[in-house]
Design an enzyme around this catalytic site. Structure first.
Site, PDB file in Angstrom:
ATOM      1  N   CYS A  17       4.269   5.558  -1.924  1.00  0.00           N
ATOM      2  CA  CYS A  17       5.487   4.936  -0.586  1.00  0.00           C
ATOM      3  C   CYS A  17       5.803   5.486   0.434  1.00  0.00           C
ATOM      4  O   CYS A  17       6.356   5.721   1.622  1.00  0.00           O
ATOM      5  CB  CYS A  17       5.985   3.495  -0.820  1.00  0.00           C
ATOM      6  SG  CYS A  17       4.881   2.524  -1.751  1.00  0.00           S
TER       7      CYS A  17
ATOM      8  N   GLU B 206       6.005  -2.060   0.361  1.00  0.00           N
ATOM      9  CA  GLU B 206       6.464  -0.914   1.448  1.00  0.00           C
ATOM     10  C   GLU B 206       4.763  -0.585   2.387  1.00  0.00           C
ATOM     11  O   GLU B 206       4.952  -0.642   3.265  1.00  0.00           O
ATOM     12  CB  GLU B 206       7.075   0.097   0.447  1.00  0.00           C
ATOM     13  CG  GLU B 206       8.465   0.012   0.096  1.00  0.00           C
ATOM     14  CD  GLU B 206       8.390  -0.177  -1.502  1.00  0.00           C
ATOM     15  OE1 GLU B 206       7.631  -0.676  -2.043  1.00  0.00           O
ATOM     16  OE2 GLU B 206       9.250   0.821  -1.794  1.00  0.00           O
TER      17      GLU B 206
ATOM     18  N   HIS C 287       1.871  -1.871  -3.271  1.00  0.00           N
ATOM     19  CA  HIS C 287       3.795  -1.881  -3.300  1.00  0.00           C
ATOM     20  C   HIS C 287       3.361  -2.491  -1.793  1.00  0.00           C
ATOM     21  O   HIS C 287       3.897  -2.621  -0.973  1.00  0.00           O
ATOM     22  CB  HIS C 287       4.250  -0.277  -3.226  1.00  0.00           C
ATOM     23  CG  HIS C 287       4.210   0.219  -4.537  1.00  0.00           C
ATOM     24  ND1 HIS C 287       4.616   1.102  -4.887  1.00  0.00           N
ATOM     25  CD2 HIS C 287       3.247  -0.742  -5.420  1.00  0.00           C
ATOM     26  CE1 HIS C 287       4.993   1.592  -6.273  1.00  0.00           C
ATOM     27  NE2 HIS C 287       3.762   0.143  -7.287  1.00  0.00           N
TER      28      HIS C 287
ATOM     29  N   CYS D  52       8.561   4.019  -4.419  1.00  0.00           N
ATOM     30  CA  CYS D  52       8.155   5.246  -5.323  1.00  0.00           C
ATOM     31  C   CYS D  52       7.571   6.339  -4.267  1.00  0.00           C
ATOM     32  O   CYS D  52       7.689   6.288  -3.235  1.00  0.00           O
ATOM     33  CB  CYS D  52       6.854   4.600  -5.875  1.00  0.00           C
ATOM     34  SG  CYS D  52       5.415   3.993  -4.780  1.00  0.00           S
TER      35      CYS D  52
HETATM   36  N1  LIG Z   1       9.876   0.262  -4.492  1.00  0.00           N
HETATM   37  C1  LIG Z   1       8.084  -0.316  -5.126  1.00  0.00           C
HETATM   38  C2  LIG Z   1       8.429  -0.008  -7.080  1.00  0.00           C
HETATM   39  C3  LIG Z   1       7.132  -1.119  -7.230  1.00  0.00           C
HETATM   40  N2  LIG Z   1       6.175  -1.794  -6.585  1.00  0.00           N
HETATM   41  C4  LIG Z   1       5.995  -2.976  -7.741  1.00  0.00           C
HETATM   42  C5  LIG Z   1       4.671  -2.046  -8.359  1.00  0.00           C
HETATM   43  C6  LIG Z   1       4.822  -3.219  -9.345  1.00  0.00           C
HETATM   44  O1  LIG Z   1       3.781  -4.190  -8.821  1.00  0.00           O
HETATM   45  C7  LIG Z   1       6.050  -3.188  -9.780  1.00  0.00           C
HETATM   46  C8  LIG Z   1       7.309  -2.452 -10.795  1.00  0.00           C
HETATM   47  O2  LIG Z   1       6.470  -2.995 -11.834  1.00  0.00           O
HETATM   48  P1  LIG Z   1       7.376  -2.706 -13.100  1.00  0.00           P
HETATM   49  O3  LIG Z   1       6.765  -1.633 -13.398  1.00  0.00           O
HETATM   50  O4  LIG Z   1       8.691  -3.079 -12.818  1.00  0.00           O
HETATM   51  O5  LIG Z   1       6.982  -4.203 -14.470  1.00  0.00           O
HETATM   52  O6  LIG Z   1       6.713  -3.334  -8.613  1.00  0.00           O
HETATM   53  C9  LIG Z   1       6.932  -2.258  -5.871  1.00  0.00           C
HETATM   54  O7  LIG Z   1       6.170  -2.646  -4.301  1.00  0.00           O
HETATM   55  N3  LIG Z   1       7.881  -1.202  -4.609  1.00  0.00           N
HETATM   56 ZN   LIG Z   2       5.172   2.631  -3.901  1.00  0.00          ZN
END
Ligand SMILES: Nc1ccn([C@H]2C[C@H](O)[C@@H](COP(=O)(O)O)O2)c(=O)n1
Ligand SMILES: [Zn+2]
Length: 161
Positions: free
Chosen positions: A108, A81, A79, A105
């Site tokens: 993170c 973060e 992610h 999440c």
């Molecule tokens: N706070 C976050 C939440 C999600 N991510 C990343 C992880 C995946 O690459 C994407 C989420 O994919 P989705 O389920 O919306 O198709 O975003 C993050 O970096 N930071």
């Molecule tokens: Zn995360």
């Protein structure tokens, strides 16, 4: 004598802008997330966006959201973060602020707490109903991390590259 410019961007616009620009590096076809870590005296310390770990090819690992766990992206993506925290090579992040385009999440959140980051400014919270984000908020609030929803100014910036 000419007066100083008054329409310069604010610190918040600058740092959220950097987070959103970082997100544009992501190859994730569905959600691109960017993060920017800032010191207490407004210096940018690190940035990150979501993607696969170094050496894990964007063309070989799966970007799918569905399918078997080994055949979709969730086991493999780092992610934004966590990437921003891991990209920092300067020592302690104690007291730093994180600007992020999407609320962190639970995984993170743990890294944010352990790194000493004390404030999160987030632009979006589209997964707020998920257990992951509910758990994340529980941990962050308990640990005393300040959670600030970024208020968009509506300013649009066009950059020729
Ligand atoms: N706070 C976050 C939440 C999600 N991510 C990343 C992880 C995946 O690459 C994407 C989420 O994919 P989705 O389920 O919306 O198709 O975003 C993050 O970096 N930071
Ligand atoms: Zn995360």
């Amino acid at each position: 004598m000419s007066e100083k410019r008054e329409d310069y961007i604010s610190w918040d616009e600058y740092f959220m802008g950097v987070a959103k620009l970082s997100a544009m590096r992501s190859k994730d076809p569905n959600t691109q997330v960017g993060a920017c870590i800032v010191s207490q005296d407004n210096k940018i310390l690190s940035m990150g966006y979501n993607g696969f770990p170094i050496g894990c090819s964007d063309d070989e690992f799966p970007w799918a959201r569905e399918g078997e766990p080994l055949d979709n992206k969730y086991f493999y993506t780092t992610h934004s973060e966590l990437n921003a925290i891991l990209n920092y090579r300067g020592g302690s992040l104690d007291g730093a602020k994180m600007y992020v385009s999407l609320f962190p999440c639970n995984e993170c959140a743990k890294a944010i707490i352990q790194s000493g980051i004390k404030t999160i400014v987030y632009a979006e919270d589209k997964y707020k109903a998920t257990a992951s984000v509910i758990a994340s908020k529980r941990m962050l609030r308990t640990a005393g991390v300040q959670l600030v929803l970024y208020k968009s100014t509506g300013r649009k910036i066009e950059i020729e590259l």
